[in-house]
Design an enzyme around this catalytic site. Sequence first.
Site, PDB file in Angstrom:
ATOM      1  NE  ARG A 259      11.116  23.739  65.153  1.00 34.94           N
ATOM      2  CZ  ARG A 259      12.010  23.852  64.625  1.00 34.94           C
ATOM      3  NH1 ARG A 259      12.395  25.219  64.580  1.00 34.94           N
ATOM      4  NH2 ARG A 259      12.984  22.904  64.329  1.00 34.94           N
ATOM      5  N   GLY A 260      12.948  22.679  68.457  1.00 39.39           N
ATOM      6  CA  GLY A 260      14.264  22.720  68.362  1.00 39.39           C
ATOM      7  C   GLY A 260      15.026  22.657  69.505  1.00 39.39           C
ATOM      8  CB  ALA A 261      17.529  20.138  70.611  1.00 42.33           C
TER       9      ALA A 261
ATOM     10  NE  ARG B 215       8.409  18.197  71.108  1.00 41.98           N
ATOM     11  CZ  ARG B 215       9.039  18.727  69.843  1.00 41.98           C
ATOM     12  NH1 ARG B 215       9.534  19.840  69.688  1.00 41.98           N
ATOM     13  NH2 ARG B 215       9.202  17.724  68.778  1.00 41.98           N
TER      14      ARG B 215
ATOM     15  CD  GLN C 182       9.209  20.339  61.784  1.00 42.35           C
ATOM     16  OE1 GLN C 182       8.972  19.838  61.216  1.00 42.35           O
ATOM     17  NE2 GLN C 182       8.952  19.961  63.198  1.00 42.35           N
TER      18      GLN C 182
ATOM     19  CG  ASP D  48      15.659  16.949  68.706  1.00 38.74           C
ATOM     20  OD1 ASP D  48      15.844  16.643  67.368  1.00 38.74           O
ATOM     21  OD2 ASP D  48      15.074  17.804  69.096  1.00 38.74           O
TER      22      ASP D  48
ATOM     23  CG  ASN E  85      17.862  15.577  63.674  1.00 39.53           C
ATOM     24  OD1 ASN E  85      17.510  16.561  64.354  1.00 39.53           O
ATOM     25  ND2 ASN E  85      17.703  15.902  62.216  1.00 39.53           N
ATOM     26  CE  LYS E  86      11.164  16.650  63.800  1.00 43.08           C
ATOM     27  NZ  LYS E  86       9.992  16.180  64.730  1.00 43.08           N
TER      28      LYS E  86
HETATM   29  O1  MRU Z   1      10.232  18.600  66.480  1.00 44.63           O
HETATM   30  P1  MRU Z   1      11.091  19.493  66.366  1.00 44.63           P
HETATM   31  O2  MRU Z   1      10.708  20.704  65.130  1.00 44.63           O
HETATM   32  O3  MRU Z   1      11.508  20.291  67.807  1.00 44.63           O
HETATM   33  O4  MRU Z   1      12.583  18.994  65.781  1.00 44.63           O
HETATM   34  C1  MRU Z   1      14.015  19.769  65.469  1.00 44.63           C
HETATM   35  C2  MRU Z   1      14.729  18.845  65.190  1.00 44.63           C
HETATM   36  O5  MRU Z   1      14.650  17.664  64.621  1.00 44.63           O
HETATM   37  C3  MRU Z   1      16.185  19.665  64.936  1.00 44.63           C
HETATM   38  O6  MRU Z   1      16.802  18.993  63.926  1.00 44.63           O
HETATM   39  C4  MRU Z   1      16.957  19.386  66.209  1.00 44.63           C
HETATM   40  O7  MRU Z   1      16.208  19.858  67.363  1.00 44.63           O
HETATM   41  C5  MRU Z   1      18.371  20.087  66.101  1.00 44.63           C
HETATM   42  S1  MRU Z   1      17.880  21.933  66.234  1.00 44.63           S
HETATM   43  C6  MRU Z   1      19.553  22.491  66.387  1.00 44.63           C
END
Ligand code: MRU
Length: 370
Positions: free
Chosen positions: A55-57, A97, A210, A251, A261-262
Site C-alpha cells: 500500500r502507499g501510492a 484501488r 498504518q 495519493d 490523502n488518507k
Molecule cells: O491506504 P493506504 O495505506 O495505501 O494509504 C496510504 C496513504 O494515504 C499515504 O499517505 C500515501 O499513499 C502517500 S505514500 C507516500
Amino acid sequence: MKMEKKTPITRPIWLDEDSGYVRIIDQRLLPHQLVLVDLKTVDDVITAIRDMYVRGAPLIGAAGAFGIYIAALSCPRDAGDPGAFITEESRRLKSVRPTAVNLAWAVDRTLAVMAPEKTLDAKTRAALDEARRIADEESENCRKIGEHGLPIIEEISRKKNGETVHILTHCNAGWLACVEYGTATAPIYAAFDKGIDVHVWVDETRPLNQGARLTAWELGRHGVKHTVITDNAGGILMARGMVDAVIVGTDRTTRAGDVANKVGTYLKALAAKDNGVPFYVALPSSTFDWELDDGARIPIEERSAEEIRRVAGFDGSEIREVLIAPEDSPCANFAFDVTPARLVTGLITERGICQADAADIRRLFPDKRA
Ligand code: MRU
C-alpha cells in the site's frame, strides 16, 4: 508461498534473483511479523494491492508495473497476439484501488515501453526492466524529497535554538509506502541523520492503523524519536504549541494543488491552519494528476465496513481480529479525503518545493502533460 525473513530488508518490493519471483513484504502483519510473499500471478498482485499487503501510492505504482511483467510472463505463448491478454490484465490491475494515481500511471508507462517490442519475450523483458526502473526512480525521487525538505526542519531547529523539532504525520508515507526513504518521512530521516533533534507525532490512522503499525515501526528501526497518538489528538497538540510542522504524503494531488490523502488528513490541515502550523505535503511527480484541477473530482475509495467494525492486533502469540462495534451497525469506510490547496503551505517534490497552486506547480514541472 510465505516465508519468514531474518535478514534485514530495505525495500518493500523486488525481484528475487534466485526464485525469479516478485517478492513483497506482507504489510498487514507488521510490526508483529515480518513475512515475505511471492507474487506469481496477476491475481496474486491484485490481491496484494486490494488487501493491502502492499500500500502507499508509489509502492502501489511499482506493484502495478511488476504486475504487468507478471501478466506478460503468464500470457499463453501460443495465443497469437498477446496484446488483448495484456490489455485486459492491465485493466484489471488499474481498477484495484482508485485513489492513488500512481497505479494507472505506472501500468500505462510499462505498457508504453512494451508496445514497440515485436515478440512476447521482448515485451516481457521490457516490462521487467521498466518495473525495476520505476522502483529505482521512485527511490531516487524520495531521496531528493528528503534533500529538499531538510531545510524546512533545519530552519525550525535553528529558530528553536536546537530544541526538539516536533513533526506530526498521518498514515504511513515512509519507505514501506515508497520503495525507499518515503515521502513525508524522507526530510525527517535526512534531519535525523544530520544530527537534528527531531521527534514525530504519529497518528495511529484508523481503521487499519498504518501509523501505529508501520510508521512507528519504521521510525523505531531508524532510531527516530516518536510517539503514537490517536487520530484526534493532533488538534490539542497544535493548539498547545506542541507541533512545529505537519508533513504528510498524498495519493493524488491535482495540477492545481488539491491533495487527496488518507482520511483524516483534511482535519489535520484545518487544525494546522487555525493554529498557524505549517502543513507540508511531500510527493514524487508520479503522484500528480496532470489532468485534474478540482480535488472534488478525485475518486475516493470506499472500503469494506468490516475494517471499521473490527480491529486487528497481536495478543502475544498471534494476530487476532476482534469486533469493536455492534455487529449489525452499519459502518462507512471512506479511505481518503481531500485537503484543498489553500490549506497547504507547500509541496515538497523531487525538483524542489513549490506552492500548492497551478502556476507554481507548472514552474517546477513545465514538461508534464495530461
Ligand atoms: O491506504 P493506504 O495505506 O495505501 O494509504 C496510504 C496513504 O494515504 C499515504 O499517505 C500515501 O499513499 C502517500 S505514500 C507516500
